[in-house]
Design a protein around this motif. Structure first.
Motif, PDB file in Angstrom:
ATOM      1  N   SER A  55       0.833  -1.174   0.009  1.00  0.00           N
ATOM      2  CA  SER A  55      -0.086  -0.195  -0.141  1.00  0.00           C
ATOM      3  C   SER A  55       0.704   1.327   0.130  1.00  0.00           C
ATOM      4  O   SER A  55       0.431   2.454  -0.633  1.00  0.00           O
ATOM      5  CB  SER A  55      -1.007   0.178   1.128  1.00  0.00           C
ATOM      6  N   ASP A  71      -0.325   3.772  -2.659  1.00  0.00           N
ATOM      7  CA  ASP A  71      -1.110   4.914  -2.141  1.00  0.00           C
ATOM      8  C   ASP A  71      -0.513   6.138  -2.964  1.00  0.00           C
ATOM      9  O   ASP A  71      -1.158   7.051  -3.417  1.00  0.00           O
ATOM     10  CB  ASP A  71      -0.601   5.173  -0.659  1.00  0.00           C
ATOM     11  N   THR A 125     -14.353   2.915   1.606  1.00  0.00           N
ATOM     12  CA  THR A 125     -13.183   3.164   0.825  1.00  0.00           C
ATOM     13  C   THR A 125     -13.347   4.405  -0.129  1.00  0.00           C
ATOM     14  O   THR A 125     -12.721   4.428  -1.444  1.00  0.00           O
ATOM     15  CB  THR A 125     -13.223   1.934   0.049  1.00  0.00           C
ATOM     16  N   LEU A 185      -4.831   4.320   2.910  1.00  0.00           N
ATOM     17  CA  LEU A 185      -4.959   2.843   3.109  1.00  0.00           C
ATOM     18  C   LEU A 185      -3.808   2.806   4.132  1.00  0.00           C
ATOM     19  O   LEU A 185      -4.151   1.819   5.082  1.00  0.00           O
ATOM     20  CB  LEU A 185      -4.933   2.183   1.859  1.00  0.00           C
TER      21      LEU A 185
END
Ligand SMILES: Cc1cc2nc3c(=O)[nH]c(=O)nc-3n(C[C@H](O)[C@H](O)[C@H](O)COP(=O)(O)OP(=O)(O)OC[C@H]3O[C@@H](n4cnc5c(N)ncnc54)[C@H](O)[C@@H]3O)c2cc1C
Length: 507
Positions: A165, A169, A304, A333
């Protein structure tokens, strides 16, 4: 005003107490090389052969690197298992050489010889470690490479979800993965993920191959839930999707709200006409904290998209419940998954066990009562944290993804109910394991009586005594065994690779 002040005082009290608890009792204990000396195995023929063939990638006992490698498990019980050597391959070729040597020795004497580790987060004893054996540590398989068209990402099997992530991200992408940043990609994905486009895998023969919809279709299917039974996966190519910040966090509530939380969970999970694909959860956790002698409730809510209290959660029973504290906020996240990781520090004795029931209110209430009624017998367990968790499986989620052998074909919402338990002293291992098993089996008995059970057992949450492949259904289980015979006729990954959930080929 007076009540606001009261709430502030109570919340402050809990924050201070929790901080003290974390600082004093719950700090993960660090082990040193000295602590392990008494337990260190002698070199074996296999470890000697591997050292000779791959000496730069083999770590032997007595070094700082060895202590660090064998200490980097989540559960303390796993760190206490000491292999004869750690092989940390740098390339697929080195991994292939390792497997060939192991297979050659296994063919002479078929017995348990090695274990495979990705993130080391399985709390099942010896799942990813072997006393006196070879530990294959995949941590150098750490690529995270998005495809040019951003539709997929190739992820090395030694990554943890945070590594993934952190890269994604920054470029506005995400993949389906763990909610806890420190969990490994390898174990989690092989235990559940139907979002994999292709796997690169080293088979028992040492051959490196691909499994996808077009190549080795049966192996591709089997790996989506088949765990470590077919070979060692080096990388996963998984579907990616555009992503922004998420709204995520926990509500913390007093124990007096427990029954309202169970009811709100049931109502939310049972909604049939308001499905919103951006909603994740709720995860409702009920914890008895032994050092404080009290119970707390926490509920994880996620959306989300970067939207505070979106309509789905605002309209849920959780929104209006009195709480001490909420950590829900818009965040990346990585930050959201770090929050969950912070609540589950490594280095403690751990057990996880789970079962699956229908979203039936009387069964949920009975399951919660089993958690609560167990506490009396557990009061004397030093440093115990006894947590009962409810999380949904929605039919909409089950239908997404490609074919897999997990046998989860449901038109109604299911609930995974699990226990995640940790404590301090090894003298309590047997008792805590027994209490956890009893609690799960009691829930299963209630569900059977109510006609609200389900055969599925989520492999990644199962305890050693459980048999997740039976829960996939007879046909799927048979398919997994046939696939194992085809790709690994001598059973290197059934008997030579110890640990994890095996297919029961002899049964
Ligand atoms: C605190 C905590 C949080 C969790 N959160 C989540 C969550 O949010 N979502 C979820 O779905 N699950 C979650 N889990 C469960 C988790 O998915 C499993 O414990 C999983 O097995 C961990 O994967 P790992 O790679 O870290 O484990 P490891 O202990 O390294 O491996 C687990 C098993 O997989 C095998 N294996 C690993 N990699 C490979 C490979 N490349 N090839 C072949 N075999 C391999 C190992 O041999 C071992 O048997 C959580 C567990 C814990 C303890």
């Amino acid at each position: 005003m007076a009540s606001t002040t009261g709430i502030t005082i109570v919340a402050t009290f809990f924050i201070i107490v929790f901080s003290l608890l974390i600082l004093r009792g719950f700090l993960p204990s660090q082990r040193t090389a000295d602590e392990k000396v008494s337990n260190v195995p002698e070199p074996t023929i296999v470890s000697t052969l591997l050292s000779a063939a791959l000496h730069e990638s083999v770590i032997l006992p007595g070094s700082f690197a060895f202590t660090k490698a064998t200490n980097s498990y989540w559960a303390k019980q796993e760190s206490e298992v000491i292999p004869a050597c750690v092989v940390r391959p740098r390339t697929t070729k080195e991994l292939s050489v390792t497997v060939k040597i192991l297979k050659q020795e296994y063919d002479k004497d078929p017995r348990g010889m090695f274990a495979v580790r990705s993130g080391g987060h399985s709390p099942v004893p010896n799942a990813a470690s072997m006393q006196g054996g070879v530990l294959i540590d995949l941590s150098l398989f750490n690529e995270v490479t998005p495809s040019e068209d951003r539709s997929s990402v190739t992820i090395g099997a030694g990554n943890r979800w945070k590594d993934v992530s952190t890269v994604l991200d920054k470029i506005g992408l995400a993949v389906v993965g763990g909610r806890n940043s420190n969990v490994g990609v390898g174990g989690l994905t092989l235990g559940v993920c139907s979002n994999v486009i292709s796997f690169e895998i080293v088979l028992a023969s040492g051959t490196v191959t691909t499994a996808s919809e077009l190549v080795n279709y049966d192996l591709w299917n089997a790996l989506k839930g088949g765990s470590n039974n077919f070979g060692i996966v080096t990388s996963f190519r998984v579907r990616a999707f555009p992503s922004t910040n998420v709204w995520s966090g926990f509500l913390y509530l007093p124990n007096s709200q427990s029954s309202k939380v169970v009811a709100a969970f049931h109502e939310f999970v049972g909604r049939t006409d308001t499905y919103d694909k951006y909603t994740a959860g709720p995860i409702a956790c009920f914890t008895y904290v032994q050092p404080l002698g009290l119970q707390v409730v926490s509920v994880n809510l996620v959306y989300t998209k970067p939207e505070k209290w979106p309509a789905c959660w605002k309209s849920s029973g959780f929104a209006s419940l009195w709480r001490f504290w909420s950590t829900c906020k818009v965040q990346s996240l990585t930050s959201a998954t770090d929050e969950l990781n912070g609540l589950n520090p490594p280095g403690r004795r751990q057990v996880l066990a789970a079962t699956t029931i229908k979203n039936d209110l009387p069964t949920l209430i009975a399951a919660h009562a089993i958690y609560r009624d167990s506490i009396e017998a557990l009061r004397g367990i030093k440093g115990l944290s006894w947590t009962f968790v409810m999380q949904p499986i929605l039919p909409e989620w089950v239908k997404i993804g490609s074919p897999n052998p997990m046998g989860l074909d449901t038109d109604e919402a299911l609930v995974i109910v699990s226990f995640t338990v940790n404590w301090e002293k090894d003298r309590d291992d047997e008792f805590v394991n027994m209490m956890t098993r009893n609690a799960v089996e009691e829930i299963e008995a209630v569900a059977a009586r109510n006609g609200t059970g389900n055969r599925y057992r989520y492999l990644n949450y199962c305890a050693k005594f459980q048999k997740p492949f039976e829960g996939y259904g007879e046909e799927n289980w048979r398919f997994l065994k046939e696939t194992s015979r085809k790709y690994d006729p001598e059973g290197l990954f059934q008997r030579g690779c110890t640990g994890g959930f095996k297919l029961g080929m002899g049964e």
